[in-house]
Design a protein around this motif. Structure first.
Motif, mmCIF file in Angstrom:
data_model
loop_
_atom_site.group_PDB
_atom_site.id
_atom_site.type_symbol
_atom_site.label_atom_id
_atom_site.label_comp_id
_atom_site.label_asym_id
_atom_site.label_seq_id
_atom_site.Cartn_x
_atom_site.Cartn_y
_atom_site.Cartn_z
ATOM 1 N N LEU A 147 32.951 5.476 25.133
ATOM 2 C CA LEU A 147 34.260 5.217 24.527
ATOM 3 C C LEU A 147 34.182 5.321 23.006
ATOM 4 C CD1 LEU A 147 35.481 2.238 26.737
ATOM 5 C CD2 LEU A 147 35.949 4.674 27.002
ATOM 6 N N GLN A 181 38.649 0.433 18.729
ATOM 7 C CA GLN A 181 39.861 0.900 18.063
ATOM 8 C C GLN A 181 39.503 1.793 16.876
ATOM 9 O OE1 GLN A 181 42.649 -2.211 17.283
ATOM 10 N NE2 GLN A 181 44.037 -0.918 16.082
ATOM 11 N N GLN A 196 47.272 8.180 31.050
ATOM 12 C CA GLN A 196 47.795 6.944 31.637
ATOM 13 C C GLN A 196 47.992 7.096 33.136
ATOM 14 O OE1 GLN A 196 47.381 4.372 29.898
ATOM 15 N NE2 GLN A 196 49.250 3.798 28.848
ATOM 16 N N HIS A 212 38.750 14.013 26.775
ATOM 17 C CA HIS A 212 38.747 12.564 26.964
ATOM 18 C C HIS A 212 38.095 12.169 28.298
ATOM 19 C CE1 HIS A 212 41.184 12.013 23.396
ATOM 20 N NE2 HIS A 212 42.055 12.886 23.853
ATOM 21 N N ILE A 215 36.763 8.475 28.651
ATOM 22 C CA ILE A 215 37.712 7.404 28.969
ATOM 23 C C ILE A 215 37.925 7.310 30.480
ATOM 24 C CG2 ILE A 215 40.121 6.663 28.753
ATOM 25 C CD1 ILE A 215 40.145 7.809 25.936
ATOM 26 N N THR A 233 42.615 -0.434 29.524
ATOM 27 C CA THR A 233 43.973 -0.160 29.060
ATOM 28 C C THR A 233 43.903 0.620 27.763
ATOM 29 O OG1 THR A 233 44.102 -2.295 27.927
ATOM 30 C CG2 THR A 233 44.947 -2.186 30.173
ATOM 31 N N LEU A 234 44.924 1.433 27.534
ATOM 32 C CA LEU A 234 44.886 2.419 26.456
ATOM 33 C C LEU A 234 46.198 2.400 25.690
ATOM 34 C CD1 LEU A 234 43.198 4.902 25.366
ATOM 35 C CD2 LEU A 234 44.445 6.283 27.036
ATOM 36 N N SER A 236 47.861 4.454 22.111
ATOM 37 C CA SER A 236 47.600 5.487 21.114
ATOM 38 C C SER A 236 48.901 5.985 20.514
ATOM 39 C CB SER A 236 46.842 6.667 21.734
ATOM 40 O OG SER A 236 46.416 7.576 20.742
ATOM 41 N N THR A 242 43.849 5.113 18.109
ATOM 42 C CA THR A 242 43.779 4.760 19.532
ATOM 43 C C THR A 242 43.083 3.413 19.690
ATOM 44 O OG1 THR A 242 43.686 7.094 20.153
ATOM 45 C CG2 THR A 242 42.935 5.509 21.794
ATOM 46 N N ILE A 244 41.449 0.907 22.769
ATOM 47 C CA ILE A 244 41.028 0.773 24.168
ATOM 48 C C ILE A 244 40.574 -0.666 24.398
ATOM 49 C CG2 ILE A 244 39.319 1.475 25.897
ATOM 50 C CD1 ILE A 244 39.218 4.196 24.541
#
Length: 257
Positions: A147, A181, A196, A212, A215, A233-234, A236, A242, A244
């Motif tokens: 990540l 972050q 998502q 990505h 992720i 959870t995400l 952005s 972004t 996470i």
């Protein structure tokens, strides 16, 4: 005719039955011998491959340590630092443990960040706020580093300015909460919507693209290993960055399962 008396394949009496059963048994024995022989070859090849894989990392570690020593002798501390960080990453990668204390995951992530700082001097600032009680929590290996790599590679590197990466961890209500972050370029809205959609659907495992991938890989591993109530959870926004959040069980090393 006389020769038909010896045509055991087609004879209907006991001799014919015994002959066919004996032939069947011989064929099965031959197949078993061939199968065992092939299995023995495969086992030996696997053992040889395992030995080869053990030798290759040792060769790599020794080479990296030699580079580090030469760099120190030649007074090039940047190369020495990168060689040391890379050696730590390789050692961690081949380590057999599936679960490690969070402190080890944090340490190897720092080794990755040391390499990135050396590659891009002045480009990356890292802020770390980790509560002491989180360090002994047992987590799956390689949850944090992918990540962080995603944040650096997709968020901070493409930005034409200095970037800041924040790593935070705390224990709350029996759960380990890890925040990653960045203030990079963010994820484009269309990509973000697709991410998502895929986060909670493990049917997308091994089918998503390289964009990505870290992720999705981490999110799906958490779903498979920890079950409902835990995950990723995400958030952005373009040109803002972004965030996470990982939610994991806060089982500590040495606690009863």
């Amino acid at each position: 005719p006389l020769e038909n008396d010896y045509d055991y394949e087609n004879r209907k009496d006991e001799l014919g039955i015994l002959h066919r059963q004996f032939d069947h048994m011989v064929n099965e024995v031959n197949q078993l011998i061939q199968t065992n022989y092939l299995n023995e070859i495969l086992i030996k090849e696997a053992q040889f491959k395992a030995l080869e894989n053990q030798m290759n990392p040792h060769f790599l570690y020794n080479t990296l340590e030699s580079i580090r020593d030469i760099a120190l002798e030649e007074q090039v501390p940047e190369i020495a630092g990168m060689s040391d960080a890379l050696a730590r990453l390789f050692r961690y990668n081949v380590k057999g443990d599936a679960n490690v204390p969070f402190s080890q995951e944090l340490e190897i992530t720092q080794a990755y960040l040391d390499i990135q700082k050396a590659r891009f001097p002045g480009k990356l600032e890292v802020i770390c706020s980790v509560r002491p009680e989180t360090l002994s929590v047992s987590i799956m290996k390689f949850l944090l580093q992918p990540l962080v790599e995603n944040a650096v590679f997709h968020g901070i590197e493409p930005a034409l300015r200095k970037g800041t990466l924040f790593i935070g961890a705390r224990v709350q209500e029996g759960r380990l909460l890890i925040t990653i972050q960045d203030d990079g370029i963010g994820i484009p809205p269309e990509q973000f919507a697709q991410l998502q959609e895929h986060l909670a659907d493990i049917s997308f495992i091994n089918t998503y693209s390289q964009q990505h991938v870290g992720i999705l890989n981490v999110a799906h591993r958490i779903l498979l290993n920890y079950g409902e109530g835990y995950g990723l959870t995400l958030e952005s926004a373009p040109e803002e960055g972004t965030r996470i959040l990982l939610t994991l069980p806060a089982d500590r090393e040495g606690d009863a399962s």
